[in-house]
Design a protein around this motif. Structure first.
Motif, PDB file in Angstrom:
ATOM      1  N   VAL A  74       0.848  -1.194   0.000  1.00  6.82           N
ATOM      2  CA  VAL A  74       0.000   0.000   0.000  1.00  6.82           C
ATOM      3  C   VAL A  74       0.888   1.251   0.000  1.00  6.82           C
ATOM      4  O   VAL A  74       0.631   2.223  -0.720  1.00  6.82           O
ATOM      5  CB  VAL A  74      -0.944  -0.002   1.226  1.00  6.82           C
ATOM      6  N   THR A  75       1.940   1.205   0.804  1.00  4.76           N
ATOM      7  CA  THR A  75       2.854   2.347   0.886  1.00  4.76           C
ATOM      8  C   THR A  75       3.457   2.668  -0.478  1.00  4.76           C
ATOM      9  O   THR A  75       3.484   3.828  -0.904  1.00  4.76           O
ATOM     10  CB  THR A  75       3.989   2.053   1.885  1.00  4.76           C
ATOM     11  N   GLU A  76       3.949   1.632  -1.160  1.00  2.30           N
ATOM     12  CA  GLU A  76       4.578   1.861  -2.459  1.00  2.30           C
ATOM     13  C   GLU A  76       3.576   2.420  -3.459  1.00  2.30           C
ATOM     14  O   GLU A  76       3.905   3.279  -4.279  1.00  2.30           O
ATOM     15  CB  GLU A  76       5.198   0.560  -2.985  1.00  2.30           C
ATOM     16  N   GLY A  78       0.998   4.225  -2.638  1.00  2.00           N
ATOM     17  CA  GLY A  78       0.800   5.617  -2.233  1.00  2.00           C
ATOM     18  C   GLY A  78       1.932   6.498  -2.733  1.00  2.00           C
ATOM     19  O   GLY A  78       1.707   7.614  -3.210  1.00  2.00           O
ATOM     20  N   ARG A  79       3.153   5.992  -2.624  1.00  2.00           N
ATOM     21  CA  ARG A  79       4.302   6.791  -3.056  1.00  2.00           C
ATOM     22  C   ARG A  79       4.337   6.993  -4.566  1.00  2.00           C
ATOM     23  O   ARG A  79       4.975   7.925  -5.051  1.00  2.00           O
ATOM     24  CB  ARG A  79       5.597   6.131  -2.562  1.00  2.00           C
ATOM     25  N   PHE A  92      -8.879   8.345  14.307  1.00  2.00           N
ATOM     26  CA  PHE A  92      -7.547   8.274  14.899  1.00  2.00           C
ATOM     27  C   PHE A  92      -7.587   8.980  16.247  1.00  2.00           C
ATOM     28  O   PHE A  92      -7.468  10.209  16.304  1.00  2.00           O
ATOM     29  CB  PHE A  92      -6.519   8.953  14.002  1.00  2.00           C
ATOM     30  N   PHE A 100      -2.474  14.458  10.949  1.00  2.00           N
ATOM     31  CA  PHE A 100      -3.033  13.507   9.981  1.00  2.00           C
ATOM     32  C   PHE A 100      -2.806  14.003   8.557  1.00  2.00           C
ATOM     33  O   PHE A 100      -2.292  13.279   7.710  1.00  2.00           O
ATOM     34  CB  PHE A 100      -4.532  13.318  10.256  1.00  2.00           C
ATOM     35  N   ALA A 103       0.967  14.232   7.589  1.00  2.00           N
ATOM     36  CA  ALA A 103       1.784  13.040   7.838  1.00  2.00           C
ATOM     37  C   ALA A 103       2.839  12.806   6.773  1.00  2.00           C
ATOM     38  O   ALA A 103       3.943  12.360   7.079  1.00  2.00           O
ATOM     39  CB  ALA A 103       0.885  11.817   7.969  1.00  2.00           C
ATOM     40  N   THR A 104       2.499  13.093   5.542  1.00  2.00           N
ATOM     41  CA  THR A 104       3.464  12.771   4.478  1.00  2.00           C
ATOM     42  C   THR A 104       4.023  14.019   3.807  1.00  2.00           C
ATOM     43  O   THR A 104       4.672  13.918   2.781  1.00  2.00           O
ATOM     44  CB  THR A 104       2.795  11.893   3.409  1.00  2.00           C
ATOM     45  N   MET A 152      -1.872  15.814  -0.398  1.00  2.00           N
ATOM     46  CA  MET A 152      -0.949  14.822  -0.972  1.00  2.00           C
ATOM     47  C   MET A 152      -0.742  15.057  -2.467  1.00  2.00           C
ATOM     48  O   MET A 152       0.301  14.748  -3.026  1.00  2.00           O
ATOM     49  CB  MET A 152      -1.538  13.427  -0.740  1.00  2.00           C
TER      50      MET A 152
ATOM     51  N   LEU B 290      -2.985   5.658   6.367  1.00  2.00           N
ATOM     52  CA  LEU B 290      -1.736   6.434   6.353  1.00  2.00           C
ATOM     53  C   LEU B 290      -0.763   5.887   5.305  1.00  2.00           C
ATOM     54  O   LEU B 290      -0.057   6.653   4.647  1.00  2.00           O
ATOM     55  CB  LEU B 290      -1.105   6.430   7.745  1.00  2.00           C
ATOM     56  N   MET B 291      -0.754   4.553   5.149  1.00  2.00           N
ATOM     57  CA  MET B 291       0.136   3.965   4.135  1.00  2.00           C
ATOM     58  C   MET B 291      -0.294   4.385   2.728  1.00  2.00           C
ATOM     59  O   MET B 291       0.548   4.585   1.849  1.00  2.00           O
ATOM     60  CB  MET B 291       0.143   2.446   4.268  1.00  2.00           C
ATOM     61  N   GLY B 294       1.419   7.209   1.553  1.00  2.00           N
ATOM     62  CA  GLY B 294       2.847   7.054   1.295  1.00  2.00           C
ATOM     63  C   GLY B 294       3.707   6.811   2.521  1.00  2.00           C
ATOM     64  O   GLY B 294       4.921   6.662   2.416  1.00  2.00           O
ATOM     65  N   LEU B 295       3.095   6.752   3.705  1.00  2.00           N
ATOM     66  CA  LEU B 295       3.873   6.468   4.916  1.00  2.00           C
ATOM     67  C   LEU B 295       4.224   4.983   4.959  1.00  2.00           C
ATOM     68  O   LEU B 295       3.384   4.143   4.620  1.00  2.00           O
ATOM     69  CB  LEU B 295       3.048   6.808   6.167  1.00  2.00           C
ATOM     70  N   ASP B 296       5.445   4.646   5.409  1.00  2.00           N
ATOM     71  CA  ASP B 296       5.718   3.216   5.557  1.00  2.00           C
ATOM     72  C   ASP B 296       5.041   2.700   6.825  1.00  2.00           C
ATOM     73  O   ASP B 296       4.591   3.479   7.672  1.00  2.00           O
ATOM     74  CB  ASP B 296       7.226   2.916   5.528  1.00  2.00           C
TER      75      ASP B 296
END
Lengths: 245, 310
Positions: A74-76, A78-79, A92, A100, A103-104, A152, B290-291, B294-296
Motif C-alpha cells: 500500500v505504501t509503495e 501511495g508513493r 484516529f 493527519f 503526515a506525508t 498529498m 496512512l500507508m 505514502g507512509l511506511d
C-alpha cells in the motif's frame, strides 16, 4: 492503455466469487465512475486497486502508468501517487487533524494543511488542532480525509462512496474539489451507487456480478442504471448466473 | 555546567526562566531529597521536610482560594542510581481550586527507585487537577511506585493524568484509590508507552459512593518489544444516579503482552457503570489509510500510537 488499468481480475472471498474478470481502463486526468447495485463488487474493486490486506490474492493484474503494481505494498502504491478515500474514513484517537493531513508532507507544511482544510469547507482555525476521532461527525472526517488527499496531490485517487454519510452542503464541497482535482490533472475513480455522484463523472463503468457489464458516457450509462439497476433486486450471485438461473 | 535546577528543567525540555521568572507561578523543585526551590502564591501553603531518602510534604490550598496558574512541581534525580521517596499530603480545602503540573525526571537512570505515597483530599465544591509527566532515560533502569488515595467531598472535582511516554518505563507499579461523595466528579487517566523489557502494572479503584457521583477510569497503553502491561481498573457505584465508565485501550506490538481486567460493580438499581476494553495490534484501517498516503508501515504505526498516547 490508461493511467490505471485493472485487467481481468478474479477474486474469491470465503469461497464466494466477488470479482469475475473485472477490467477497467481509467484515463489520465479524467473523472470516472464505477457504478452498480449493492453487492456488485465496487468496493472490493477499490480494495484490490489499493492493495489492501485481504485483497492481494487474486488472478489478473493492476497497472499504474503501464506498470504492474500487483506486488507493491500500500505504501509503495501511495508513493507512486495512487491513493484511496474510504467509504467510512478511519478514526484516529488523539491524532490531530494537522498531524493527519501533514503526515506525508515535507518541511513547513502548516499553510498547505490550512489551504486543504479551506478547500473542503472547514475553517482551519476550528479544525487544525482537533483530533480525528469520534468527536468529529462522519461528514467532517470525510472532508478531512479529502483534505489529506488534496494536500498529498496524488496522481490517481479512488473515492469510495464519496457521498456516504454527508449532508448536501458538504457534498457540494466534495463536488467542487472534484473540479480542483481535475484542474490538477489528478485522475479520479468514483465508486458509487448514487446517480447524483455518477453524474459528476465523465465516463462510467456499470458493474454487476463482479464485472463490468457496460461502459461509456455518463449520459448513456446513468439512465440505464437509474431505470434498470436501481429497481433490480439482482445481487452478486455469479454462481447462479453461471448456472443460468 | 548548569546548576541542578537548570539541569532538571532542561531534562524536561523547559526553559527554567520561563517558570522561575514569573512571580505568579507557584513552584516546587526537588532533587533527590533536597528542596532546591519553593515559590508560593497567596493561598498556597507548603510544609516540606527533607528526609533521608526524599521529601515529606504537606500542600494546602486554603479555603476559597482559586490559584489561576498551575503550580509547577519538579521531582527528579540526575544521577544514574538512587532512591527517592516522596510523601505528599495534599488538601484542597472547601471551594478552593488548583492545578498541579508535576514533572518527574530521571534522564540518566540505570538503577533508580522513585516512590510516591500521596493522600489527597478535595474539599466540598473544590477542584483539583493533577498532571504528572515522567521523563525517563533510554536505559529503563527506573522503578516507579506511586500510591495515591483520594477523597473527593460533595460537589468536588478531581482529575489526574499520568503520562509516561518519553524514554523507557522500566517498571511501574501504580496504585490509585479514589472515593467520590455526592455530586462529585473524578477523572483518572493514564497514558504509558512501554518497550524493551518494561513492566507496567496499573491498579486503579474508583468508588462512587455518593448520590450523583460520576467517575471515569481511562488507560491508554502501548507496549512493544518484550514489554508487559497489566491493567486492573475497578469502578464501583453504590448510590442513586452514580455514573461511571472504564475505558482501557492497549496496543500490542512485537512480543509484548498486554492484559486488561475491567471490574465494574453496581450496588444500587439507579446507578450505572459501563466499560470498554480493546487490546490488539494497530488497527489495519488506520494503518492502511496512512500507508495509502505514502507512509511506511512503521512510521504509520508510530503515528497512530503517538496519537493514542497524546
Amino acid at each position: 492503455m490508461g493511467v490505471l488499468d485493472v485487467e481481468g481480475v478474479f477474486l474469491t472471498k470465503n469461497g464466494v466469487p466477488i470479482l469475475n474478470g473485472l477490467s477497467l481502463e481509467v484515463w489520465e486526468g479524467h473523472v470516472h465512475a464505477v457504478v452498480g447495485p449493492n453487492g456488485a463488487g465496487k468496493s472490493t474493486a477499490a480494495s484490490v486497486i489499493m492493495g489492501l490486506a485481504g485483497y492481494r490474492d487474486f488472478e489478473g493484474d493492476v497497472l499504474l502508468g503501464g506498470e504492474s503494481i500487483k506486488d507493491l505494498s500500500v505504501t509503495e502504491r501511495g508513493r507512486r501517487g495512487l491513493t484511496l478515500a474510504w467509504q467510512e474514513p478511519a478514526r484516529f484517537e488523539g491524532l490531530s487533524v494537522s498531524d493527519f493531513i501533514g503526515a506525508t508532507l515535507d518541511g513547513e507544511n502548516r499553510e498547505v494543511i490550512r489551504e486543504s482544510l479551506d478547500m473542503v469547507g472547514l475553517e482551519p482555525d476550528d479544525y487544525i488542532d482537533r483530533a480525528v476521532d469520534k468527536s468529529l461527525s462522519g461528514g467532517e472526517r470525510k472532508r478531512i480525509e479529502l483534505a489529506s488527499i488534496l494536500a498529498m496531490n496524488p496522481r490517481v485517487v479512488v473515492m469510495d462512496e464519496p457521498d456516504s454519510g454527508i449532508d448536501v452542503a458538504a457534498l457540494e464541497h466534495i463536488f467542487d474539489n472534484l473540479d480542483t482535482l481535475k484542474e490538477r490533472n489528478t485522475t479520479v475513480l468514483l465508486i458509487t451507487h448514487s446517480p447524483t455522484v455518477l453524474r459528476r463523472a465523465e465516463h462510467a463503468f456499470l458493474m454487476c456480478c463482479g464485472r463490468v457489464v457496460d461502459k461509456g458516457s455518463v449520459e448513456r450509462i446513468a439512465p440505464y442504471f437509474e431505470q434498470q439497476c436501481i429497481p433490480c433486486d439482482h445481487k452478486n450471485r455469479p454462481e447462479k448466473d453461471a448456472a443460468g438461473t | 555546567m548548569p546548576d541542578l535546577i537548570e539541569q532538571l528543567y532542561e531534562s524536561i525540555g523547559q526553559n527554567p526562566h520561563e517558570i522561575r521568572d514569573d512571580e505568579s507561578i507557584a513552584r516546587i523543585e526537588v532533587h533527590k531529597n533536597e528542596v532546591l526551590g519553593v515559590h508560593l502564591v497567596p493561598g498556597l501553603e507548603v510544609d516540606a521536610e527533607e528526609t533521608e531518602d526524599g521529601l515529606d510534604a504537606a500542600i494546602t490550598v486554603t479555603r476559597g482560594t482559586r490559584i489561576e496558574k498551575p503550580v509547577q512541581v519538579c521531582f527528579g534525580m540526575m544521577p544514574e542510581r538512587g532512591l527517592q521517596k516522596i510523601v505528599l499530603d495534599i488538601r484542597i480545602e472547601d471551594e478552593a481550586s488548583a492545578a498541579i503540573i508535576a514533572h518527574c525526571t530521571f534522564p540518566f537512570a540505570r538503577e533508580i527507585t522513585h516512590t510516591m505515597d500521596a493522600e489527597i483530599r478535595v474539599g466540598h465544591g473544590a477542584e483539583y487537577a493533577y498532571f504528572e509527566r515522567h521523563v525517563h532515560g533510554p536505559e529503563g533502569g527506573v522503578r516507579i511506585v506511586p500510591k495515591t488515595r483520594v477523597t473527593v467531598e460533595q460537589g468536588g472535582r478531581f482529575s489526574t493524568e499520568f503520562e509516561l511516554i518519553k524514554g523507557r518505563v522500566g517498571t511501574i507499579d501504580l496504585e490509585l484509590e479514589a472515593t467520590c461523595k455526592a455530586h462529585s466528579v473524578m477523572d483518572v487517566k493514564a497514558r504509558i508507552g512501554g518497550s524493551g523489557d518494561d513492566r507496567i502494572n496499573l491498579n486503579e479503584i474508583g468508588r462512587l459512593i455518593g448520590e450523583g457521583a460520576r467517575g471515569a477510569l481511562t488507560s491508554h497503553i502501548a507496549v512493544r518489544d518484550a514489554a508487559r502491561a497489566e491493567i486492573l481498573n475497578t469502578l464501583t457505584a453504590s448510590a442513586p444516579f452514580a455514573r461511571g465508565h472504564v475505558d482501557c485501550k492497549e496496543i500490542v506490538q512485537d512480543q509484548a503482552v498486554a492484559k486488561a481486567v475491567p471490574v465494574v460493580e453496581v450496588n444500587h438499581p439507579k446507578a450505572h457503570v459501563t466499560h470498554e476494553a480493546a487490546i490488539g495490534s494497530v488497527d489495519t484501517k488506520q494503518l492502511e489509510t496512512l500507508m495509502s498516503r505514502g507512509l511506511d508501515e512503521d512510521a504509520a504505526a508510530a503515528l497512530i500510537i503517538q496519537g493514542m498516547l497524546n
